[in-house]
Design a protein around this motif. Structure first.
Motif, PDB file in Angstrom:
ATOM      1  N   ALA A   7       0.718  -1.266  -0.015  1.00 39.15           N
ATOM      2  CA  ALA A   7      -0.208   0.342  -0.002  1.00 39.15           C
ATOM      3  C   ALA A   7       0.870   1.574  -0.458  1.00 39.15           C
ATOM      4  N   GLY A   8       0.215   1.978  -1.070  1.00 37.60           N
ATOM      5  CA  GLY A   8       1.228   3.744  -1.030  1.00 37.60           C
ATOM      6  C   GLY A   8       2.336   3.337  -2.350  1.00 37.60           C
ATOM      7  N   SER A   9       2.722   4.549  -1.953  1.00 37.56           N
ATOM      8  CA  SER A   9       3.313   5.318  -2.794  1.00 37.56           C
ATOM      9  C   SER A   9       4.769   4.648  -3.578  1.00 37.56           C
ATOM     10  N   TYR A  10       4.901   4.529  -5.291  1.00 33.53           N
ATOM     11  CA  TYR A  10       5.194   3.682  -5.536  1.00 33.53           C
ATOM     12  C   TYR A  10       6.724   4.575  -5.637  1.00 33.53           C
ATOM     13  N   GLU A  11       6.520   5.489  -5.495  1.00 35.51           N
ATOM     14  CA  GLU A  11       8.323   5.928  -4.866  1.00 35.51           C
ATOM     15  C   GLU A  11       8.742   6.251  -3.933  1.00 35.51           C
ATOM     16  N   LYS A  12       8.024   5.346  -2.527  1.00 35.04           N
ATOM     17  CA  LYS A  12       8.527   5.777  -1.685  1.00 35.04           C
ATOM     18  C   LYS A  12       8.629   3.848  -1.460  1.00 35.04           C
ATOM     19  N   ASN A  13       7.841   3.218  -1.514  1.00 32.61           N
ATOM     20  CA  ASN A  13       7.756   1.885  -1.371  1.00 32.61           C
ATOM     21  C   ASN A  13       8.975   1.256  -1.748  1.00 32.61           C
ATOM     22  N   TRP A  14       9.329   1.343  -3.393  1.00 29.69           N
ATOM     23  CA  TRP A  14       9.574   0.520  -3.932  1.00 29.69           C
ATOM     24  C   TRP A  14      11.223   1.037  -4.367  1.00 29.69           C
ATOM     25  N   ASN A  15      12.105  -0.370  -3.769  1.00 29.85           N
ATOM     26  CA  ASN A  15      13.197  -0.128  -4.395  1.00 29.85           C
ATOM     27  C   ASN A  15      14.630  -1.013  -5.766  1.00 29.85           C
ATOM     28  N   GLU A  16      14.473  -0.109  -6.998  1.00 30.94           N
ATOM     29  CA  GLU A  16      14.741   0.024  -7.603  1.00 30.94           C
ATOM     30  C   GLU A  16      16.163  -0.841  -8.225  1.00 30.94           C
ATOM     31  N   ALA A  17      16.808  -0.109  -7.134  1.00 31.69           N
ATOM     32  CA  ALA A  17      18.378  -1.080  -7.183  1.00 31.69           C
ATOM     33  C   ALA A  17      18.482  -2.671  -6.423  1.00 31.69           C
ATOM     34  N   THR A  18      17.368  -3.239  -5.656  1.00 30.64           N
ATOM     35  CA  THR A  18      17.315  -4.075  -5.151  1.00 30.64           C
ATOM     36  C   THR A  18      16.020  -4.823  -5.740  1.00 30.64           C
ATOM     37  N   GLY A  19      15.286  -4.375  -6.376  1.00 32.44           N
ATOM     38  CA  GLY A  19      14.017  -4.903  -6.793  1.00 32.44           C
ATOM     39  C   GLY A  19      12.957  -5.550  -5.750  1.00 32.44           C
ATOM     40  N   THR A  20      12.844  -4.443  -4.495  1.00 36.61           N
ATOM     41  CA  THR A  20      12.755  -5.069  -3.511  1.00 36.61           C
ATOM     42  C   THR A  20      11.393  -4.009  -3.058  1.00 36.61           C
ATOM     43  N   ALA A  21      10.241  -4.202  -2.071  1.00 38.10           N
ATOM     44  CA  ALA A  21       9.221  -3.162  -1.847  1.00 38.10           C
ATOM     45  C   ALA A  21       9.812  -3.194   0.065  1.00 38.10           C
ATOM     46  N   LEU A  22       9.552  -2.340   0.389  1.00 37.10           N
ATOM     47  CA  LEU A  22       8.882  -2.343   1.983  1.00 37.10           C
ATOM     48  C   LEU A  22       8.099  -2.651   2.145  1.00 37.10           C
ATOM     49  N   PHE A  23       7.901  -3.360   3.614  1.00 33.76           N
ATOM     50  CA  PHE A  23       6.124  -3.716   4.060  1.00 33.76           C
ATOM     51  C   PHE A  23       5.258  -2.903   4.518  1.00 33.76           C
ATOM     52  N   SER A  24       4.741  -2.742   3.213  1.00 31.71           N
ATOM     53  CA  SER A  24       3.238  -1.223   4.023  1.00 31.71           C
ATOM     54  C   SER A  24       2.200  -2.236   3.484  1.00 31.71           C
ATOM     55  N   PRO A  25       1.653  -2.425   4.725  1.00 30.70           N
ATOM     56  CA  PRO A  25       0.361  -2.489   4.557  1.00 30.70           C
ATOM     57  C   PRO A  25      -1.076  -1.824   4.364  1.00 30.70           C
ATOM     58  N   LEU A  26      -0.234  -1.182   5.471  1.00 26.86           N
ATOM     59  CA  LEU A  26      -1.344   0.888   5.144  1.00 26.86           C
ATOM     60  C   LEU A  26      -1.212   1.655   4.928  1.00 26.86           C
ATOM     61  N   ALA A  27      -1.475   2.516   4.351  1.00 31.74           N
ATOM     62  CA  ALA A  27      -1.016   3.740   3.671  1.00 31.74           C
ATOM     63  C   ALA A  27      -1.587   4.915   3.588  1.00 31.74           C
ATOM     64  N   SER A  28      -1.491   6.139   4.795  1.00 34.59           N
ATOM     65  CA  SER A  28      -3.037   7.498   4.979  1.00 34.59           C
ATOM     66  C   SER A  28      -2.039   8.222   3.806  1.00 34.59           C
ATOM     67  N   GLY A  29      -2.846   8.432   3.516  1.00 40.97           N
ATOM     68  CA  GLY A  29      -2.848  10.124   2.439  1.00 40.97           C
ATOM     69  C   GLY A  29      -2.303  10.014   1.449  1.00 40.97           C
ATOM     70  N   SER A  30      -2.571   8.108   1.011  1.00 37.64           N
ATOM     71  CA  SER A  30      -2.235   7.348  -0.329  1.00 37.64           C
ATOM     72  C   SER A  30      -3.343   6.827  -1.264  1.00 37.64           C
ATOM     73  N   ALA A  31      -3.100   7.204  -1.976  1.00 41.46           N
ATOM     74  CA  ALA A  31      -4.538   6.014  -2.807  1.00 41.46           C
ATOM     75  C   ALA A  31      -3.937   5.601  -4.104  1.00 41.46           C
ATOM     76  N   GLU A  32      -2.622   4.643  -3.488  1.00 39.19           N
ATOM     77  CA  GLU A  32      -1.751   4.157  -4.606  1.00 39.19           C
ATOM     78  C   GLU A  32      -1.583   2.607  -4.047  1.00 39.19           C
ATOM     79  N   SER A  33      -1.047   1.792  -4.822  1.00 43.44           N
ATOM     80  CA  SER A  33      -0.172   0.158  -4.805  1.00 43.44           C
ATOM     81  C   SER A  33       0.270   0.021  -5.539  1.00 43.44           C
ATOM     82  N   LEU A  34       0.718  -1.676  -5.222  1.00 40.41           N
ATOM     83  CA  LEU A  34       2.009  -2.224  -6.282  1.00 40.41           C
ATOM     84  C   LEU A  34       1.331  -3.058  -5.434  1.00 40.41           C
ATOM     85  N   ILE A  35       1.360  -4.613  -6.847  1.00 35.62           N
ATOM     86  CA  ILE A  35       1.231  -5.745  -6.948  1.00 35.62           C
ATOM     87  C   ILE A  35       2.563  -6.623  -7.109  1.00 35.62           C
TER      88      ILE A  35
END
Length: 253
Positions: free
Chosen positions: A185-213
């Motif tokens: 849940a949340g911003s692609y820019e904040k959650n996604w690590n382009e260098a490693t191809g990993t994402a932060l554990f983010s089950p909840l995001a306030s102030g954001s209507a964005e997500s990544l599967i």
């Protein structure tokens, strides 16, 4: 190597998909979806969103990540065939990665409640080599993020819920049982690590209507993977849950 499949393949797949839907086709009903160069689905605001004057059409973009970075379908590594084939409510599009010989076919149609879309994805490794990548499904916000926006993951439903401007949007995906799928849940820019191809554990995001599967794929030569994803909209969570269960009952057979 011809990335485009035969009309016989399309006809066979079309019959299978149409048979799963109980919605009769009317010759006067226009398709509520259009496909652009990034294989984004754009909903028709007049029929899909109650607050049509306040909301923009939600966008879902697809891409893959390898150790060379993320390649969205809009980049020049891909040959795109958006809206390659259409009949009634079924819209078929292709994306072919020339370097990896990877063919992704999207079969799109409206859902049973006519408040969203269902996309069946066919991913085929057309090369003679094993290939590994991560399929990224990025759900972009309805409107620019605001304080009243909220996105959260519902484990028992295996779905993401986005809430903004009195409208709730559900995003979910199902692939084969042995394929790992993550929901963020949340911003692609904040959650996604382009260098490693990993994402932060983010089950909840306030102030954001964005997500990544994120779907992990490790494919043998000529192997094909199939799955489904869907995006649904409703003003109430109860209505959204009903549409979500209907898709799973009618699509995931």
């Amino acid at each position: 190597m011809d990335p485009i499949r035969s009309e016989q393949f399309l006809w066979t797949e079309e019959k299978r998909l149409v048979s799963q839907s109980s919605v009769p086709h009317s010759p006067f009903h226009q398709s509520t979806f259009s496909m652009d160069g990034q294989l984004k689905i754009g909903s028709n605001r007049q029929t899909m969103l109650t607050h049509k004057e306040d909301l923009l059409s939600p966008k879902t973009r697809l891409g893959i990540w390898t150790d060379k970075g993320t390649s969205w379908f809009s980049t020049n590594e891909w040959d795109l065939f958006p809206g390659y084939y259409q009949k009634n409510e079924l819209l078929v599009s292709h994306a072919y990665h020339r370097g990896m010989h990877l063919l992704i076919t999207a079969f799109d149609r409206t859902n049973q409640h006519d408040n969203g879309f269902v996309r069946t994805l066919s991913i085929k490794n057309q090369s003679e080599q094993h290939t590994s990548f991560k399929l990224l499904i990025h759900q972009q916000p309805l409107i620019p993020d605001r304080e009243d926006a909220l996105t959260f993951y519902v484990p028992e439903e295996r779905a993401l819920i986005h809430h903004q401007e009195h409208m709730s949007t559900l995003v979910a995906a199902r692939f084969e049982d042995d394929i790992q799928v993550r929901y963020e849940a949340g911003s692609y820019e904040k959650n996604w690590n382009e260098a490693t191809g990993t994402a932060l554990f983010s089950p909840l995001a306030s102030g954001s209507a964005e997500s990544l599967i994120i779907m992990n794929a490790d494919m043998k030569p000529h192997q094909e993977i199939k799955g489904n994803m869907w995006v649904l909209h409703h003003e109430s969570l109860m209505g959204l849950e009903e549409a979500h269960h209907s898709v799973q009952t009618n699509v995931l057979k």
